[in-house]
Design an enzyme around this catalytic site. Structure first.
Site, short mmCIF file in Angstrom:
data_model
loop_
_atom_site.label_atom_id
_atom_site.label_comp_id
_atom_site.label_asym_id
_atom_site.label_seq_id
_atom_site.Cartn_x
_atom_site.Cartn_y
_atom_site.Cartn_z
N GLN A 64 0.84 -1.19 0.00
CA GLN A 64 0.00 0.00 0.00
C GLN A 64 0.88 1.25 0.00
O GLN A 64 1.65 1.49 0.93
CB GLN A 64 -0.92 0.02 1.22
CG GLN A 64 -1.96 1.14 1.13
CD GLN A 64 -2.77 1.28 2.38
OE1 GLN A 64 -2.24 1.61 3.44
NE2 GLN A 64 -4.07 1.05 2.28
N TYR B 212 -5.66 10.51 4.84
CA TYR B 212 -4.27 10.76 4.46
C TYR B 212 -4.23 11.63 3.19
O TYR B 212 -5.26 12.13 2.75
CB TYR B 212 -3.53 9.44 4.33
CG TYR B 212 -3.47 8.71 5.66
CD1 TYR B 212 -2.76 9.26 6.74
CD2 TYR B 212 -4.14 7.51 5.86
CE1 TYR B 212 -2.74 8.63 7.97
CE2 TYR B 212 -4.12 6.87 7.09
CZ TYR B 212 -3.42 7.43 8.15
OH TYR B 212 -3.40 6.81 9.37
N GLY C 19 -9.22 -7.24 8.59
CA GLY C 19 -8.10 -6.60 9.25
C GLY C 19 -7.73 -7.28 10.55
O GLY C 19 -6.82 -8.10 10.62
N ARG C 20 -8.45 -6.96 11.62
CA ARG C 20 -8.11 -7.51 12.94
C ARG C 20 -8.18 -9.03 12.98
O ARG C 20 -7.36 -9.68 13.64
CB ARG C 20 -9.02 -6.88 14.00
CG ARG C 20 -8.72 -5.40 14.22
CD ARG C 20 -9.77 -4.69 15.05
NE ARG C 20 -11.06 -4.64 14.37
CZ ARG C 20 -12.07 -3.86 14.74
NH1 ARG C 20 -11.93 -3.06 15.79
NH2 ARG C 20 -13.22 -3.88 14.09
#
Length: 371
Positions: A97, A185, A328-329
Site C-alpha cells: 500500500q 491521508y 483486518g483484525r
C-alpha cells in the site's frame, strides 16, 4: 453460485480465493526497514487470496508514524524483497500500500523537523505514533500543524508515487500496489472539502478536488500497468479528522473517473474505519457508488471492508455485492484465517494492546488450528 473460497482473476492478479488481508499498521519495521519478522508475519498468511501490506511511505516526507516501512531507500527495498520472496514461496499474492500521510504526521518524523504538508494549512485533530527522544519508546502524540503545498510542488509528489510503484514491483518483488486514498491521508485530504480549501486548480469544486488523486492514479498505472493497481477509498470515515460535506455525489463522480483507468480493484471501507458500519450523520449508498463505477465501464474487482463476519462475507460474495472481502483484525489474530472461515471454526480473539509496536508477541505468535 460464486463463493468466498472460489478463485478470482482480476487485472494481473490470479487470486486463490476472495479473502484479502487488509492493510494494518503494526510499527514493527525499525527505522522504516522491513525485517525477517515481517517476512514471517506475511508468509504465515499467504493462503489468503490477496495480502495488502501495511501502509508504506513513498518518501521521507510521506512518513507519519514511527517504525512503519518505506519504499524509498535501498535498505527498505532489500527488506521488502525478503518479505515478497517468503510470500511467493508459499504461493501467495502480495501488493504494497503506497502511503503519503500528508498532515497526519509530526515534526519529529519529518526530514529536518519540517512541518508536515497538506492541501491546506489545517491541523488534523488526530494523533500519530512517535518515539520519545530520551527513551526511544513509542507513544501516541497529537499531529503537528501542517503547511499548505504550493501548486508547483504537486507534480513532484505525483512522481514520488509513480517512482515508489516502480520500485515496489520492479525491485522489491511485489505483484502490484494499492494506493492509500482513504482514512484522511494525503490523497483523501485533497479529495474532501473538510481538509482542502485551496483556491487553485486543485481545490474548490468536485472535479478540482479529485484532480490530484486522479493524476496520481494515472501516473502509477502508467508506471506499472493499471492491472497491477488498486485503490482504497473511505467515503464517510471520520478517521484522522476527515470529512466531506457531500460525499455521495463526490464519490459517484470519482467512481466514474476511475472506471476507464483499468484498475485491478477498488477497495471500499464501509462506514467508520474499525467502527460503526453505518453513521447516522453521514449516510451513504454503497450500492449506488458501485453502480456508478460499473455503469461507467469499471471492471476491476469490488473489495469491501470493515467488520465483516464469516456470514456477512459469504453473503456479500454470493449475492454479487462484492468480489473480495478484506479482513483486518481477524487477519492479524488468525494466520490460518482462510481455513477457519472455510470450516466455520472459532477465531482467535485479537489483543489490541499488541497492535502497534513491539516484537513477536501479538504479531507472529497467534496459534493456528491443529493440522
Amino acid at each position: 453460485m460464486t463463493t468466498l473460497f472460489d478463485p478470482l482473476e482480476t487485472g494481473k492478479f490470479s487470486l486463490a480465493n476472495r479473502i484479502a488481508m487488509a492493510p494494518c499498521t503494526r510499527n514493527r519495521s525499525p527505522g522504516g526497514v522491513p525485517v525477517a519478522l515481517n517476512a514471517q508475519y506475511y508468509a504465515q498468511r499467504a493462503d489468503m487470496g490477496l495480502l495488502i501490506t501495511e501502509g508504506t511511505a513513498i518518501s521521507a516526507q510521506g512518513q507519519g508514524y514511527a517504525h512503519v516501512p518505506g519504499l524509498y531507500t535501498p535498505e527498505q527495498l532489500a527488506g521488502w524483497q525478503q518479505v515478497t520472496r517468503a510470500v511467493h514461496e508459499r504461493g501467495g499474492c502480495i501488493v504494497t500500500q503506497l502511503w503519503h500521510v500528508g498532515r497526519v504526521s509530526h515534526t519529529s518524523l519529518q526530514p529536518g523537523g519540517a512541518a508536515p504538508v497538506a492541501p491546506s494549512a489545517i491541523t488534523a485533530q488526530a494523533r500519530t505514533y512517535i518515539l520519545d527522544g530520551d527513551s526511544g519508546e513509542g507513544h501516541f502524540a497529537p499531529t503537528s500543524p501542517p503547511r499548505a503545498l504550493a501548486t508547483g510542488e504537486l507534480p513532484a509528489l505525483v512522481q514520488d508515487f509513480a517512482h515508489a510503484a516502480r520500485a515496489a514491483v520492479q525491485q522489491a518483488g511485489f505483484d502490484g500496489v494499492e494506493l492509500h486514498g482513504a482514512n484522511g491521508y494525503l490523497l483523501d485530504q485533497f479529495l474532501k472539502d473538510g481538509a482542502n480549501q485551496r483556491r487553485d486548480d486543485y481545490g474548490g469544486g468536485t472535479a478540482a478536488r479529485m484532480r490530484f488523486m486522479l493524476e496520481v492514479v494515472q501516473a502509477v498505472a502508467a508506471a506499472v500497468g493499471g492491472g497491477r493497481v488498486g485503490i482504497r477509498l473511505s467515503p464517510v470515515t471520520p478517521s484522522n479528522d476527515i470529512r466531506d460535506s457531500q460525499p455521495q455525489p463526490l464519490f459517484e463522480q470519482l467512481a466514474q473517473a476511475l472506471a476507464p483507468l483499468g484498475l485491478a480493484y477498488i477497495h471500499v471501507i464501509e462506514g467508520a474505519t474499525g467502527g460503526a458500519r453505518e453513521l447516522a450523520d453521514r449516510p451513504f449508498d454503497y450500492a449506488a457508488f458501485k453502480a456508478a463505477y460499473r455503469d461507467a465501464g469499471g471492471r476491476g474487482a469490488w473489495m469491501v471492508n470493515n467488520g465483516y463476519t464469516r456470514a456477512m462475507a459469504m453473503e456479500a460474495v454470493a449475492s454479487g455485492r462484492a468480489d473480495i472481502v478484506a479482513f483486518g483484525r481477524d487477519a492479524i489474530a488468525n494466520p490460518d484465517l482462510v481455513r477457519r472461515l472455510r470450516h466455520g471454526a472459532a477465531l482467535n480473539p485479537w489483543d489490541k494492546n499488541t497492535f502497534y509496536g513491539g516484537d513477536a508477541r501479538g504479531y507472529t505468535d497467534y496459534p493456528a488450528l491443529p493440522s
